[in-house]
Write a protein that holds these residues in place. Structure first.
Motif, PDB file in Angstrom:
ATOM      1  N   LEU A 113      25.231   7.214  50.949  1.00  0.00           N
ATOM      2  CA  LEU A 113      24.062   6.571  50.354  1.00  0.00           C
ATOM      3  C   LEU A 113      22.809   7.414  50.569  1.00  0.00           C
ATOM      4  CD1 LEU A 113      24.739   2.850  51.304  1.00  0.00           C
ATOM      5  CD2 LEU A 113      24.871   3.876  49.025  1.00  0.00           C
ATOM      6  N   GLN A 114      22.758   8.116  51.702  1.00  0.00           N
ATOM      7  CA  GLN A 114      21.615   8.988  51.987  1.00  0.00           C
ATOM      8  C   GLN A 114      21.520  10.119  50.964  1.00  0.00           C
ATOM      9  OE1 GLN A 114      19.116   8.513  54.191  1.00  0.00           O
ATOM     10  NE2 GLN A 114      18.163  10.322  53.302  1.00  0.00           N
ATOM     11  N   ARG A 115      22.652  10.623  50.531  1.00  0.00           N
ATOM     12  CA  ARG A 115      22.646  11.679  49.510  1.00  0.00           C
ATOM     13  C   ARG A 115      22.041  11.156  48.213  1.00  0.00           C
ATOM     14  NH1 ARG A 115      28.614  14.231  50.130  1.00  0.00           N
ATOM     15  NH2 ARG A 115      28.075  15.398  48.251  1.00  0.00           N
ATOM     16  N   TYR A 116      22.405   9.941  47.852  1.00  0.00           N
ATOM     17  CA  TYR A 116      21.816   9.329  46.656  1.00  0.00           C
ATOM     18  C   TYR A 116      20.322   9.079  46.870  1.00  0.00           C
ATOM     19  CZ  TYR A 116      26.384   8.482  44.466  1.00  0.00           C
ATOM     20  OH  TYR A 116      27.609   8.632  43.875  1.00  0.00           O
ATOM     21  N   ALA A 117      19.977   8.564  48.034  1.00  0.00           N
ATOM     22  CA  ALA A 117      18.570   8.248  48.324  1.00  0.00           C
ATOM     23  C   ALA A 117      17.697   9.495  48.220  1.00  0.00           C
ATOM     24  CB  ALA A 117      18.453   7.617  49.710  1.00  0.00           C
ATOM     25  N   ASN A 121      14.730   9.960  45.677  1.00  0.00           N
ATOM     26  CA  ASN A 121      13.477   9.962  46.433  1.00  0.00           C
ATOM     27  C   ASN A 121      13.085   8.561  46.908  1.00  0.00           C
ATOM     28  OD1 ASN A 121      11.368  11.357  47.630  1.00  0.00           O
ATOM     29  ND2 ASN A 121      10.020  11.089  45.869  1.00  0.00           N
ATOM     30  N   VAL A 122      14.063   7.856  47.450  1.00  0.00           N
ATOM     31  CA  VAL A 122      13.857   6.516  48.004  1.00  0.00           C
ATOM     32  C   VAL A 122      14.628   6.429  49.314  1.00  0.00           C
ATOM     33  CG1 VAL A 122      13.505   5.404  45.750  1.00  0.00           C
ATOM     34  CG2 VAL A 122      15.807   5.536  46.713  1.00  0.00           C
ATOM     35  N   SER A 123      14.544   5.284  49.976  1.00  0.00           N
ATOM     36  CA  SER A 123      15.304   5.079  51.214  1.00  0.00           C
ATOM     37  C   SER A 123      16.696   4.540  50.895  1.00  0.00           C
ATOM     38  CB  SER A 123      14.561   4.096  52.120  1.00  0.00           C
ATOM     39  OG  SER A 123      14.595   2.799  51.544  1.00  0.00           O
ATOM     40  N   VAL A 124      17.568   4.595  51.875  1.00  0.00           N
ATOM     41  CA  VAL A 124      18.916   4.035  51.712  1.00  0.00           C
ATOM     42  C   VAL A 124      18.820   2.546  51.414  1.00  0.00           C
ATOM     43  CG1 VAL A 124      21.093   3.528  52.911  1.00  0.00           C
ATOM     44  CG2 VAL A 124      20.036   5.797  53.124  1.00  0.00           C
ATOM     45  N   ASP A 125      17.909   1.865  52.096  1.00  0.00           N
ATOM     46  CA  ASP A 125      17.720   0.436  51.855  1.00  0.00           C
ATOM     47  C   ASP A 125      17.295   0.175  50.406  1.00  0.00           C
ATOM     48  OD1 ASP A 125      17.701  -2.273  52.939  1.00  0.00           O
ATOM     49  OD2 ASP A 125      15.522  -2.179  52.594  1.00  0.00           O
ATOM     50  N   ASN A 129      19.309  -2.083  47.649  1.00  0.00           N
ATOM     51  CA  ASN A 129      18.652  -3.280  47.091  1.00  0.00           C
ATOM     52  C   ASN A 129      18.021  -3.062  45.721  1.00  0.00           C
ATOM     53  OD1 ASN A 129      19.135  -5.076  49.361  1.00  0.00           O
ATOM     54  ND2 ASN A 129      17.804  -3.650  50.458  1.00  0.00           N
ATOM     55  N   MET A 130      18.289  -1.900  45.121  1.00  0.00           N
ATOM     56  CA  MET A 130      17.814  -1.630  43.762  1.00  0.00           C
ATOM     57  C   MET A 130      16.283  -1.629  43.662  1.00  0.00           C
ATOM     58  SD  MET A 130      19.353  -3.316  40.233  1.00  0.00           S
ATOM     59  CE  MET A 130      18.848  -4.961  40.653  1.00  0.00           C
ATOM     60  N   ASN A 131      15.614  -1.120  44.694  1.00  0.00           N
ATOM     61  CA  ASN A 131      14.152  -1.033  44.696  1.00  0.00           C
ATOM     62  C   ASN A 131      13.734   0.319  44.129  1.00  0.00           C
ATOM     63  OD1 ASN A 131      13.930  -3.538  45.963  1.00  0.00           O
ATOM     64  ND2 ASN A 131      14.059  -2.625  47.982  1.00  0.00           N
ATOM     65  N   VAL A 132      13.443   0.335  42.847  1.00  0.00           N
ATOM     66  CA  VAL A 132      13.028   1.569  42.175  1.00  0.00           C
ATOM     67  C   VAL A 132      11.512   1.650  42.269  1.00  0.00           C
ATOM     68  CG1 VAL A 132      13.016   2.836  40.020  1.00  0.00           C
ATOM     69  CG2 VAL A 132      14.979   1.403  40.599  1.00  0.00           C
ATOM     70  N   HIS A 133      11.028   2.779  42.757  1.00  0.00           N
ATOM     71  CA  HIS A 133       9.589   3.004  42.847  1.00  0.00           C
ATOM     72  C   HIS A 133       9.136   3.828  41.660  1.00  0.00           C
ATOM     73  CE1 HIS A 133       9.821   1.505  46.938  1.00  0.00           C
ATOM     74  NE2 HIS A 133      10.779   2.371  47.175  1.00  0.00           N
TER      75      HIS A 133
END
Length: 135
Positions: A113-117, A121-125, A129-133
């Motif tokens: 998940l860290q690789r995706y994060a 450019n977001v956190s693993v959390d 939780n699908m929190n797109v900035h």
């Protein structure tokens, strides 16, 4: 097109940047002229961005319906397909296809998940939780 005919229709980017266009001057020689925008181009870009927003909304709904993992929303938001995401993460395309399944996604390690994060450019959390900035 003549230099005086270069469109100057103010669009969304008109206050931020200008586009270089080639036009002919009074003696018929090619020269450059700055344009703030063009209605036709503005309409086309607005239509394209509306389509992208609709794709993001559809992806979000698929995640909420349990049909896809949150990765789909991040992919749509980042204008990525499986091949592009594979290039950025180093995962094989078949692995990403599996990770797009909600059941498989829930079992992913924090390391994966860290690789995706990092790519999004977001956190693993945020990935979980699908929190797109907005960027």
């Amino acid at each position: 097109m003549k230099k005086e005919d270069v469109p100057q229709d103010l669009g969304a980017l008109g206050k931020i940047t200008k586009e270089v266009c080639y036009a002919t001057d009074g003696s018929g020689k090619y020269t450059t002229e700055l344009s703030q925008g063009w209605d036709v181009k503005i309409t086309a870009l607005d239509t394209a961005w509306n389509d992208i927003e609709n794709r993001i909304a559809a992806a979000r709904q698929k995640v909420l319906n349990g049909e896809a993992s949150p990765l789909l929303v991040f992919m749509e938001h980042g204008l990525m397909d499986i091949a592009i995401l594979a290039g950025y993460t180093g995962f094989w395309k078949w692995q990403i296809k599996r990770h797009l399944k909600p059941g498989v996604f829930k079992t992913l390690s924090d390391k994966k998940l860290q690789r995706y994060a990092e790519v999004f450019n977001v956190s693993v959390d945020d990935v979980k939780n699908m929190n797109v900035h907005a960027t």
